[in-house]
Scaffold this active site. Structure first.
Site, PDB file in Angstrom:
ATOM      1  N   ASP A   1      30.112 -24.329  62.348  1.00 32.00           N
ATOM      2  CA  ASP A   1      30.887 -23.148  62.021  1.00 32.00           C
ATOM      3  C   ASP A   1      31.665 -23.482  60.750  1.00 32.00           C
ATOM      4  OD1 ASP A   1      32.075 -20.645  62.135  1.00 32.00           O
ATOM      5  OD2 ASP A   1      32.538 -20.790  64.269  1.00 32.00           O
ATOM      6  N   TRP A   2      32.231 -22.477  60.123  1.00 31.10           N
ATOM      7  CA  TRP A   2      32.825 -22.660  58.802  1.00 31.10           C
ATOM      8  C   TRP A   2      34.058 -23.565  58.884  1.00 31.10           C
ATOM      9  CZ3 TRP A   2      28.494 -20.869  58.817  1.00 31.10           C
ATOM     10  CH2 TRP A   2      27.855 -20.312  57.714  1.00 31.10           C
TER      11      TRP A   2
END
Length: 736
Positions: free
Chosen positions: A225-226
Site C-alpha cells: 500500500d502507499w
C-alpha cells in the site's frame, strides 16, 4: 516466443539497476496515475500505470459507481462482473493498466471508516461478489488488485496496529475473499498497512510467500500500500514485489502544484541531510491523522535494497523473482509484444458514458435495501412530497479517501424526485453533514459553518403539509479514520422523529457507509438503506420509491447499538491496546456473533423486503457427484422452488444457510453460516426451480493440524430470507 520465454529473455538482459527500476514506483510525470513504474526503455519495457479505485477511476472525470458495500447488497455476481468490465473500459480510456481494486476486507467493526469499500461481513458473499468483480476487470484487459491483504479491518492506527488473530479466524473469515480473487485471475494483491500476529503485512513471509504463493499458486505481483513499507531486507525476504509509490509526497503531487515544484528544485532538506524533511515534521506532529501512513522513508526498494543486495543480505535471485513477477504482469496485459503500450488509448475500448451512468443507476437501485414498509411504498405519482434532510440536494457519490471520484454527472434525491412527483418542497431542517474529502480546500468547512443554519421547524411544517415526507439522512465516512459512533451525525435522529410525528407517512432514506443505529426505525412508515449510491443516486431512489422492486439484501448486520456487536465490550478487541487488536471473537464475526450471543439485531444479515411476495417449497439437497479430478469444489447440490405470489415482478435472493452437526469437544462453530445464494427475478405469478451449490469449504471448519475438516454427521440446509429466518429445511448426512 512463448510468454515464459519472453520474460526469461528480458530478465537475462536486465542490469541490477534495471531490476531495481521494476520493483519501485516513481511519480507519474503527467500527474494522473496513482502509481507509476517507469519501465526499462532500453529493452522496450514501457511505463506501467496504476490507478485508484473501487468506486470509479480516480483520474479526471469518471463514472462514480455505487460503493462496494452497495454492490455487495445486490447479492448478484453477474452485476458485479458487469461493473468490473465498465471499470476496465474507463481505466484503459484514461491510459492506465492496473486498477487498484477491489477491496475485499471483511466488515468486522460496524464503524470502520472504509466499510463502504468492502462487500460484506460474510466471507461467502465477499468471495462471490469479489471474484466476479475481478473477472470483469481482468477480462476487460486491465489488471485487478485485491486489497488490502489481510485483516485491515479498522482505520484507527491502521499503519501500526497488530491484528492478533487465530489461524482459524484468518482461514475461515478473512482470507476467503482473497483466495477467490486469486482463483478469478487477479493480477495483483496489495499488502495491507497493518501487522498480523507481529509482522507487517508487507513483510509477512508466512502469508505472502506461504499462503498466497505456495498454497494458492498466485503468480502475480504483490504491491505495498502507499508508503506501507518499513525495512528493505524484511520486505524483500517477506515476499513483497513492488514498493509504491516509491516517491515522496512532494514528488507525487508536484505536477499539480507550482509551490511543490519549487520545493523540489530547492531541496533544502536534502542539502541539510534531514530525513524526514523540514516541511513534514510539523505536519506529522499536528496535522496527520492516526490512520495515515508515514510517507518517510519512501524508497525502501531504492538505495536500501541496492545496498542489501550488494552486502549479500538479499540475494540477487530474490530480486530476480520480483522482477519476473512484474514482467509477468506486463506480459499478461500485452505490453511486451508491441500489442499495447502504457498510456496509449489506441487499443482502449471506447467508453459508453451514458451506458455506464445507466449501469451505476441499476447497481444503486439493485443495492437498495427496503428495511421496512407498512404499505406506503411504492408511492403514488400524484402524492405531494416534502423532501427533508441536510444533504438531500446533493448526490452521495462516495466516502473520503483514495476511492473518491469526480463524477461525470450527478442526480440528487431532490432532482430525482422532482422528475417524478407532482409537487416537491425541500427543507434541510438541520445543518449539512460534511462529506470528508482528501481534496478539501483549507477553510471550506469554516465557510460552511458560518452560513446561516437551516430552519428545523420549517422542515417539520413542510412535512406535515405534504402527502408524504421523504427524509434523507447520511453519515460521513472516510479512509484514515473510523466513525466516532453508529449514531448519525448532528441532529438528524431528532429530525427524523419530529418529521415522523408530524406526518405518519414518512419514508426515511439512509445513505451510510455501513450500519447506523436507527432509533426511529419503528416510527417511520418505510425505511430504505441506499449506502453511498454514486452519481445516479436520486434517479435510482426515484425508481425504487415509484415501483421498481428494490433488489437489495443486507450484506451486514444492523444492530441497535455498537455494544450489540462481537467486537464491543473490550478495548482489546477494538480499538486495541498498545497497538494490538485482539480478534478474540474468533470466527464469530457479524451475524455469527449475534447468534452466539443471543442478541436480536434491528435488522438481520440478508434481510430485505420486496414489493412482490415470494413463497418457497420443494427443497431438495443432495451430495454433489464428483468426477475425481478435483475440478469442482461443490459438496451439495441444492434446488428449491420459488413462486412470486404477487401480481407484479420482483427479485428474490435465495439464501441457503448451513447448520453443522455438533463439533468435537473444545471446538465452537457458528450455529448457522451462509453456504450459497442466488438472485432471481420473477414475474408476477411466476414459479421457478432455483439451483445452487454449497461448497465443501462452506461445510468445513479449519483445524490447525488437519486443515479443512468436514465433521461427519447430519447437516441442515435452511433456505431463508435472512440469517434469522427459515422458509424450508432439509438435511443431508456427510461421512468422514
Amino acid at each position: 516466443m512463448t510468454d515464459t520465454e519472453r520474460v526469461d529473455a528480458l530478465l537475462a538482459d536486465l542490469t541490477l539497476e534495471e531490476k531495481l527500476r521494476l520493483v519501485r514506483g516513481r511519480a507519474d510525470p503527467d500527474g494522473h496515475a496513482t502509481g507509476y513504474l517507469p519501465g526499462v526503455d532500453r529493452l522496450g519495457v514501457p511505463p506501467l500505470r496504476l490507478v485508484d479505485g473501487p468506486l470509479g477511476v480516480r483520474d479526471r472525470e469518471a463514472t462514480a459507481f455505487p460503493a462496494t458495500i452497495a454492490l455487495g447488497a445486490t447479492w448478484d455476481p453477474d452485476l458485479a462482473r458487469r461493473l468490473g468490465r465498465a471499470l476496465a473500459a474507463e481505466t484503459r480510456a484514461r491510459g492506465h493498466d492496473v486498477l487498484l481494486a477491489p477491496g475485499l476486507n471483511v466488515v468486522r467493526v460496524p464503524t470502520g471508516g472504509r466499510n463502504f469499500e468492502y462487500p460484506s461481513e460474510d466471507p461467502e458473499l465477499t468471495s462471490a461478489v469479489g471474484a466476479a468483480y475481478v473477472d470483469g476487470v481482468e477480462t476487460g484487459g486491465v489488471g485487478a488488485t485485491a486489497k488490502h491483504f489481510v485483516a485491515n479491518n479498522q482505520e484507527h492506527r491502521r499503519d501500526e496496529v497488530d491484528a492478533v488473530a487465530s489461524e482459524r479466524a484468518l482461514r475461515e473469515i478473512y482470507l476467503p475473499g482473497f483466495r477467490a480473487a486469486v482463483d478469478a485471475g487477479a493480477s495483483a494483491v496489495m499488502a495491507a498497512y497493518n501487522r498480523v500476529n507481529g509482522h507487517y503485512m508487507s513483510e509477512h513471509r508466512e502469508l505472502l510467500d506461504g499462503v498466497l504463493r505456495e498454497e494458492w499458486g498466485f503468480d502475480g505481483v504483490v504491491t505495498s500500500d502507499w508508503w506501507g513499507t518499513h525495512d528493505a531486507v524484511a520486505a524483500a525476504e517477506g515476499g513483497l514485489d513492488l514498493e509504491m509509490p516509491g516517491a515522496s509526497v512532494v514528488e507525487l503531487f508536484a505536477p499539480h502544484s507550482r509551490g511543490l515544484r519549487a520545493m523540489l528544485r530547492v531541496r533544502l532538506s536534502d542539502r541539510l541531510d534531514l530525513d524526514p524533511p523540514l516541511f513534514w515534521r510539523p505536519i506529522d506532529r499536528w496535522v496527520a491523522d492516526d490512520g495515515q501512513p508515514d510517507p518517510y522513508p519512501f524508497d525502501v526498494f531504492g538505495d536500501p535494497l541496492r545496498r542489501a543486495v550488494g552486502d549479500g543480505l538479499v540475494a540477487e535471485a530474490t530480486l530476480d523473482r520480483k522482477a519476473r513477477h512484474v514482467l509477468g504482469l506486463y506480459d499478461r496485459l500485452g505490453m511486451l509484444d508491441g500489442g499495447r503500450s502504457s498510456g496509449s488509448r489506441d487499443t482502449a475500448p471506447s467508453v459508453d458514458w451514458d451506458g455506464h451512468h445507466d449501469l451505476a443507476r441499476a447497481v444503486a437501485r439493485r443495492g437498495t435495501v427496503l428495511l421496512a414498509n407498512d404499505g406506503i411504498l411504492p408511492l403514488d405519482e400524484g402524492d405531494s412530497l416534502a423532501v427533508v434532510g441536510p444533504n438531500a440536494d446533493e448526490a452521495k457519490v462516495g466516502g473520503g479517501g483514495s476511492s473518491e471520484v469526480s463524477p461525470t454527472r450527478t442526480v440528487s434525491p431532490v432532482e430525482g424526485l422532482r422528475a417524478r412527483a407532482s409537487g416537491v418542497t425541500v427543507e434541510r431542517g438541520v445543518r449539512r453533514v460534511a462529506n470528508p474529502s482528501m481534496f478539501d480546500v483549507p477553510g471550506s468547512g469554516l465557510r460552511r459553518r458560518l452560513r446561516s443554519g437551516p430552519d428545523f421547524e420549517a422542515a417539520v411544517g413542510a412535512a406535515a403539509a405534504a402527502d408524504v415526507a421523504v427524509v434523507v439522512v447520511q453519515d460521513g465516512a472516510t479512509e484514515g479514520e473510523d466513525r466516532d459512533s453508529m449514531a448519525l451525525p448532528g441532529r438528524q435522529d431528532r429530525l427524523v422523529r419530529a418529521v415522523s410525528d408530524a406526518n405518519p407517512r414518512t419514508v426515511v432514506v439512509c445513505r451510510s457507509s455501513g450500519p447506523v443505529e436507527m432509533p426511529w426505525a419503528d416510527d417511520a412508515a418505510a425505511v430504505l438503506q441506499t449506502w453511498y449510491p454514486g452519481q445516479a443516486d436520486g434517479a435510482a431512489l426515484a425508481d425504487v420509491l415509484y415501483g421498481a422492486d428494490p433488489g437489495g439484501r443486507l450484506p451486514v448486520t444492523v444492530g441497535r447499538r455498537f455494544d450489540d456487536y462481537p467486537v464491543a465490550g473490550d478495548e482489546r478487541r477494538y480499538p486495541g491496546v498498545n497497538e494490538h487488536v485482539h480478534y478474540d471473537e474468533g470466527v464469530f464475526v457479524g451475524y455469527r456473533g449475534f447468534d452466539r450471543d443471543g442478541v436480536a439485531p434491528r435488522f438481520p444479515f440478508g434481510h430485505g423486503r420486496s414489493y412482490a411476495d415470494f413463497a418457497y417449497a420443494g427443497l431438495a439437497v443432495e451430495r454433489a457427484e464428483t468426477d475425481g479430478t478435483g475440478g469442482s469444489d461443490a459438496a451439495l447440490d441444492v434446488t428449491v422452488t420459488v413462486e412470486n405470489r404477487a401480481g407484479r415482478p420482483g427479485r428474490a435472493v435465495v439464501q441457503a444457510y448451513v447448520e453443522p452437526p455438533a463439533p468435537p469437544r473444545g471446538v465452537d462453530r457458528p450455529r448457522r453460516e451462509l453456504g450459497g445464494f442466488e438472485s432471481v427475478r420473477l414475474d408476477g405469478g411466476e414459479r421457478r426451480t432455483v439451483s445452487l451449490s454449497v461448497s465443501r469449504r462452506a461445510l468445513a471448519r479449519y483445524d490447525r493440524r488437519d486443515g479443512w475438516t468436514v465433521d461427519p454427521g447430519e447437516y441442515a440446509v435452511v433456505v431463508s430470507r435472512s440469517s434469522r429466518d427459515e422458509q424450508v429445511r432439509a438435511t443431508v448426512e456427510m461421512m468422514a
